[in-house]
Structure formats: structure tokens, C-alpha cells
Motif scaffolding. Structure first.
Motif, PDB file in Angstrom:
ATOM      1  N   GLN A 151       0.855  -1.175   0.000  1.00 35.34           N
ATOM      2  CA  GLN A 151       0.000   0.000   0.000  1.00 35.34           C
ATOM      3  C   GLN A 151       0.895   1.231   0.000  1.00 35.34           C
ATOM      4  O   GLN A 151       1.709   1.415   0.897  1.00 35.34           O
ATOM      5  N   VAL A 152       0.771   2.021  -1.021  1.00 31.97           N
ATOM      6  CA  VAL A 152       1.522   3.257  -1.137  1.00 31.97           C
ATOM      7  C   VAL A 152       0.524   4.365  -1.444  1.00 31.97           C
ATOM      8  O   VAL A 152      -0.161   4.333  -2.463  1.00 31.97           O
ATOM      9  N   VAL A 153       0.446   5.346  -0.553  1.00 34.12           N
ATOM     10  CA  VAL A 153      -0.476   6.470  -0.734  1.00 34.12           C
ATOM     11  C   VAL A 153       0.355   7.719  -0.973  1.00 34.12           C
ATOM     12  O   VAL A 153       1.126   8.145  -0.109  1.00 34.12           O
ATOM     13  N   VAL A 154       0.215   8.293  -2.169  1.00 36.59           N
ATOM     14  CA  VAL A 154       0.997   9.468  -2.562  1.00 36.59           C
ATOM     15  C   VAL A 154       0.098  10.702  -2.540  1.00 36.59           C
ATOM     16  O   VAL A 154      -0.990  10.702  -3.119  1.00 36.59           O
ATOM     17  N   THR A 155       0.566  11.742  -1.877  1.00 37.10           N
ATOM     18  CA  THR A 155      -0.149  13.015  -1.859  1.00 37.10           C
ATOM     19  C   THR A 155       0.794  14.111  -2.368  1.00 37.10           C
ATOM     20  O   THR A 155       2.008  14.037  -2.176  1.00 37.10           O
ATOM     21  N   ILE A 156       0.214  15.107  -3.005  1.00 35.68           N
ATOM     22  CA  ILE A 156       0.982  16.209  -3.578  1.00 35.68           C
ATOM     23  C   ILE A 156       0.535  17.511  -2.918  1.00 35.68           C
ATOM     24  O   ILE A 156      -0.661  17.787  -2.803  1.00 35.68           O
ATOM     25  N   ASN A 157       1.514  18.289  -2.480  1.00 33.72           N
ATOM     26  CA  ASN A 157       1.225  19.599  -1.898  1.00 33.72           C
ATOM     27  C   ASN A 157       2.224  20.600  -2.473  1.00 33.72           C
ATOM     28  O   ASN A 157       3.365  20.687  -2.021  1.00 33.72           O
ATOM     29  N   GLY A 158       1.785  21.320  -3.504  1.00 37.08           N
ATOM     30  CA  GLY A 158       2.681  22.265  -4.151  1.00 37.08           C
ATOM     31  C   GLY A 158       3.823  21.553  -4.854  1.00 37.08           C
ATOM     32  O   GLY A 158       3.603  20.755  -5.763  1.00 37.08           O
ATOM     33  N   ASN A 159       5.051  21.840  -4.411  1.00 39.84           N
ATOM     34  CA  ASN A 159       6.230  21.226  -5.035  1.00 39.84           C
ATOM     35  C   ASN A 159       6.739  20.019  -4.256  1.00 39.84           C
ATOM     36  O   ASN A 159       7.856  19.559  -4.485  1.00 39.84           O
ATOM     37  N   VAL A 160       5.913  19.504  -3.351  1.00 38.94           N
ATOM     38  CA  VAL A 160       6.315  18.386  -2.496  1.00 38.94           C
ATOM     39  C   VAL A 160       5.426  17.173  -2.752  1.00 38.94           C
ATOM     40  O   VAL A 160       4.193  17.277  -2.745  1.00 38.94           O
ATOM     41  N   ALA A 161       6.074  16.031  -2.977  1.00 37.21           N
ATOM     42  CA  ALA A 161       5.363  14.747  -3.076  1.00 37.21           C
ATOM     43  C   ALA A 161       5.673  13.948  -1.829  1.00 37.21           C
ATOM     44  O   ALA A 161       6.837  13.819  -1.431  1.00 37.21           O
ATOM     45  N   HIS A 162       4.640  13.403  -1.202  1.00 32.91           N
ATOM     46  CA  HIS A 162       4.816  12.620   0.026  1.00 32.91           C
ATOM     47  C   HIS A 162       4.135  11.272  -0.146  1.00 32.91           C
ATOM     48  O   HIS A 162       2.989  11.196  -0.586  1.00 32.91           O
ATOM     49  N   ALA A 163       4.862  10.204   0.174  1.00 30.86           N
ATOM     50  CA  ALA A 163       4.317   8.851   0.050  1.00 30.86           C
ATOM     51  C   ALA A 163       4.353   8.149   1.391  1.00 30.86           C
ATOM     52  O   ALA A 163       5.412   8.075   2.029  1.00 30.86           O
ATOM     53  N   ASP A 164       3.204   7.664   1.838  1.00 26.39           N
ATOM     54  CA  ASP A 164       3.122   6.807   3.019  1.00 26.39           C
ATOM     55  C   ASP A 164       3.155   5.358   2.544  1.00 26.39           C
ATOM     56  O   ASP A 164       2.328   4.952   1.727  1.00 26.39           O
ATOM     57  N   ILE A 165       4.114   4.601   3.063  1.00 26.09           N
ATOM     58  CA  ILE A 165       4.322   3.229   2.613  1.00 26.09           C
ATOM     59  C   ILE A 165       3.989   2.258   3.739  1.00 26.09           C
ATOM     60  O   ILE A 165       4.458   2.417   4.864  1.00 26.09           O
ATOM     61  N   SER A 166       3.185   1.256   3.434  1.00 27.45           N
ATOM     62  CA  SER A 166       2.862   0.192   4.380  1.00 27.45           C
ATOM     63  C   SER A 166       2.873  -1.134   3.624  1.00 27.45           C
ATOM     64  O   SER A 166       2.041  -1.357   2.750  1.00 27.45           O
ATOM     65  N   LEU A 167       3.826  -1.994   3.958  1.00 25.49           N
ATOM     66  CA  LEU A 167       3.984  -3.271   3.279  1.00 25.49           C
ATOM     67  C   LEU A 167       3.811  -4.385   4.305  1.00 25.49           C
ATOM     68  O   LEU A 167       4.503  -4.416   5.321  1.00 25.49           O
ATOM     69  N   VAL A 168       2.900  -5.293   4.006  1.00 27.65           N
ATOM     70  CA  VAL A 168       2.573  -6.378   4.934  1.00 27.65           C
ATOM     71  C   VAL A 168       3.074  -7.692   4.368  1.00 27.65           C
ATOM     72  O   VAL A 168       2.791  -8.037   3.217  1.00 27.65           O
ATOM     73  N   ASP A 169       3.815  -8.418   5.176  1.00 27.60           N
ATOM     74  CA  ASP A 169       4.305  -9.735   4.790  1.00 27.60           C
ATOM     75  C   ASP A 169       3.955 -10.698   5.919  1.00 27.60           C
ATOM     76  O   ASP A 169       4.624 -10.730   6.963  1.00 27.60           O
ATOM     77  N   GLY A 170       2.881 -11.467   5.731  1.00 24.70           N
ATOM     78  CA  GLY A 170       2.406 -12.336   6.793  1.00 24.70           C
ATOM     79  C   GLY A 170       1.919 -11.514   7.970  1.00 24.70           C
ATOM     80  O   GLY A 170       1.014 -10.699   7.844  1.00 24.70           O
ATOM     81  N   LEU A 171       2.564 -11.702   9.131  1.00 25.34           N
ATOM     82  CA  LEU A 171       2.193 -10.956  10.326  1.00 25.34           C
ATOM     83  C   LEU A 171       3.062  -9.724  10.534  1.00 25.34           C
ATOM     84  O   LEU A 171       2.887  -9.005  11.522  1.00 25.34           O
ATOM     85  N   GLN A 172       3.994  -9.472   9.644  1.00 20.81           N
ATOM     86  CA  GLN A 172       4.926  -8.358   9.787  1.00 20.81           C
ATOM     87  C   GLN A 172       4.527  -7.199   8.880  1.00 20.81           C
ATOM     88  O   GLN A 172       4.225  -7.402   7.702  1.00 20.81           O
ATOM     89  N   THR A 173       4.519  -5.984   9.426  1.00 19.59           N
ATOM     90  CA  THR A 173       4.221  -4.785   8.655  1.00 19.59           C
ATOM     91  C   THR A 173       5.431  -3.861   8.659  1.00 19.59           C
ATOM     92  O   THR A 173       6.008  -3.585   9.712  1.00 19.59           O
ATOM     93  N   TYR A 174       5.807  -3.395   7.477  1.00 17.81           N
ATOM     94  CA  TYR A 174       6.936  -2.483   7.322  1.00 17.81           C
ATOM     95  C   TYR A 174       6.392  -1.139   6.867  1.00 17.81           C
ATOM     96  O   TYR A 174       5.696  -1.067   5.848  1.00 17.81           O
TER      97      TYR A 174
END
Length: 298
Positions: free
Chosen positions: A25-48
């Protein structure tokens, strides 16, 4: 009842997913000249989890679609990936995340008369000079002498250190560049000096010199910038790191002053322009970071 059914359906889906299958899951938001991505990767019971922030200089058509930022989990022992890393570096299992930023030209545009095609110049991402790139994660622990660095590679190519700073928070790695591809936070345990010589800094200097050779410059400016890098080399070989910092700062200043005038400084998704200024700036600032560390800085 509908809410209960939805909850049970979600629970059943989680139970059916086999352990070891990563969900991205990657959620990208744009605010002016800035790009911000929240990353959440799930592998079994582990979340990164982590964040990527990219700050552009004068971007045009900066959208989540045009940026095309993705992330995936990788195996720290994957031979194909390990072979792309310098000897003495490794992927930390606590954050085995590969980030890819590959903006694509957007050539299909829909008008009232129907589907029309253009060269993508009016809808694809472009920017000038260098962007600031930051990877931030709480999965890694920051220490004053942190080994973590931001590495960058072309698709399927070799990774190279692009770090311009590493800050607390827990680990917040930063770098600058004039072009995109793949990025990782890498654990770098290579010795900064070997037999008294600053090998990491000298290696970055060679990369910067080679990039300068490939840049489109007039002869006068090329000679000036080459002279500054020669001064950096002499200072490094004499272990005069304070003098080396002064010279690399002059190099960065001159590149910034000439960017867009005597040094090409535009990048766009069509890949038909060469962003010499952005690449030179990014490589020089990464070299500066290594010299500052040699000089006793963080």
C-alpha cells in the motif's frame, strides 16, 4: 449487521492470505512542489512502514499519476539484488524496502472531439535542477555514527550512495539527484578510510569527475569546475578535510550559479533532456557529506 458482515469478510480474507505474501500500500499526496508517500507493506504478520518525501524545484505536472512511485519488499539475501550492492553493504531485514520512482510520459489526452495524442510535454512531469529525496522509517534505530545511507540505482543497475545527510527520527536519510529510478536505505559498514586514505570520499570524487566529463559545458567552465575537483582531490590526499569542504562548496556554488544558463538543468519524463546540473549537484553534495564526516561532523 452489514458492518459485522463486512468485518467478517475482511477477517476471512486475511486468514486466506498465505503467510509470506506481501501486500503493498503506497499512498501518494501532492502539496505544491512536495510529493509525500506513506508506505505500508505487509508480509504475513509483519508490517513495514516508512515515508518518502520528494521536494522539487519548479515542478510542472506533478501528480501522483505522473510521479509513478511504488514500493515493494525484497529479500535481503536475494542474489540478484545483493549483486547490485557494493561490497561491505547490506539490506537490513528490519526495512527491506525497495522504492521505485519511474515517471512515465503521459501521451494520451482526451478532448471533446475524442482521443488525441501529443508528445506528453503538456501533461508529463518535469522539473529543474535537483530534487531532495528523503526516506524516513521508525523500523531502524538511529545512532550518532549511523551506518544507514540512501542508495540509488538505475533499473536493474548497480546501487551507489547518494546520501547528503542522515538525521534522527528514527532514521531519516536524505539525498539529492537530477534523475530517478530505484532507492533503498542500505546499511553501509565499509571503512571510510583504508591505510589512511579516505576511500569512500575518493570513490565519490571519481564518480563526480566522470559525470563532469559527460556534461555538456563550454570549455572555460569545464576547466574551472575540473580545477575545483582537482583541489578537492589534493586536499583529500593530504587529509586536509576542511580545505576539501571549502573546494567542494565552491564547486556546488558554481554549478548552482550556472544551472539553466551554461549547464543544462531540466529533467522530464520523456527522457529526452539531460539534467547535468541536477546530477552534478547531487553527486557533489553526497561527496560533501562524506568529507564532513571525515572532518568530525555527523
Amino acid at each position: 449487521m452489514r458492518g459485522v458482515r463486512h468485518w467478517l469478510a475482511a477477517l476471512l480474507l486475511c486468514l486466506l492470505l498465505p503467510v509470506g505474501v506481501a501486500q503493498a500500500q503506497v499512498v501518494v499526496t501532492i502539496n505544491g512542489n512536495v510529493a509525500h508517500a506513506d508506505i505500508s507493506l505487509v508480509d504475513g504478520l509483519q508490517t513495514y512502514t516508512g515515508e518518502v518525501t520528494i521536494v522539487f524545484d519548479s515542478p510542472v505536472n506533478l501528480t501522483a499519476q505522473s510521479l509513478n512511485l511504488t514500493a515493494m519488499l525484497v529479500s535481503p539475501a536475494d542474489p540478484a539484488l545483493v549483486s547490485r550492492l557494493p561490497s561491505g553493504t547490506a539490506i537490513d531485514p528490519a526495512f527491506p524496502v525497495l522504492i521505485t520512482v519511474e515517471p512515465v510520459p503521459i501521451t494520451d489526452r482526451i478532448f471533446a472531439s475524442g482521443l488525441q495524442l501529443d508528445d506528453g510535454s503538456e501533461s508529463s512531469l518535469r522539473f529543474v535542477n535537483a530534487y531532495d529525496f528523503e526516506i524516513h522509517t521508525h523500523a531502524l534505530t538511529f545512532t550518532p555514527d549511523t551506518p544507514y545511507r540512501v542508495f540509488k540505482a538505475p533499473l536493474s543497475g548497480a546501487f551507489a550512495d547518494m546520501t547528503s545527510d542522515v538525521l534522527n527520527g528514527s532514521v531519516r536519510g536524505r539525498g539529492r539527484s537530477g534523475g530517478f529510478s530505484q532507492f533503498m536505505l542500505i546499511k553501509d559498514t565499509r571503512a571510510e578510510t583504508v591505510l589512511g586514505l579516505p576511500v569512500i570520499a575518493l570513490g565519490k570524487l571519481v564518480d563526480l569527475e566522470l559525470r563532469l566529463v559527460a556534461a555538456i559545458l563550454n570549455n572555460v567552465l569545464r576547466l574551472e569546475l575540473t580545477g575545483l575537483l582537482n583541489n578537492v582531490q589534493l586536499a583529500l590526499l593530504s587529509l586536509n578535510y576542511a580545505a576539501a569542504i571549502v573546494q567542494i562548496d565552491l564547486f556546488i556554488l558554481r554549478v548552482d550559479q550556472e544551472a539553466g544558463t551554461n549547464i543544462p538543468n531540466v529533467w522530464r519524463a520523456q527522457r529526452d533532456l539531460v539534467n547535468d546540473a541536477g546530477d552534478l549537484d547531487g553527486l557533489a553534495r553526497s561527496l560533501r557529506y562524506s568529507i564532513v564526516r571525515l572532518n568530525g561532523g555527523p
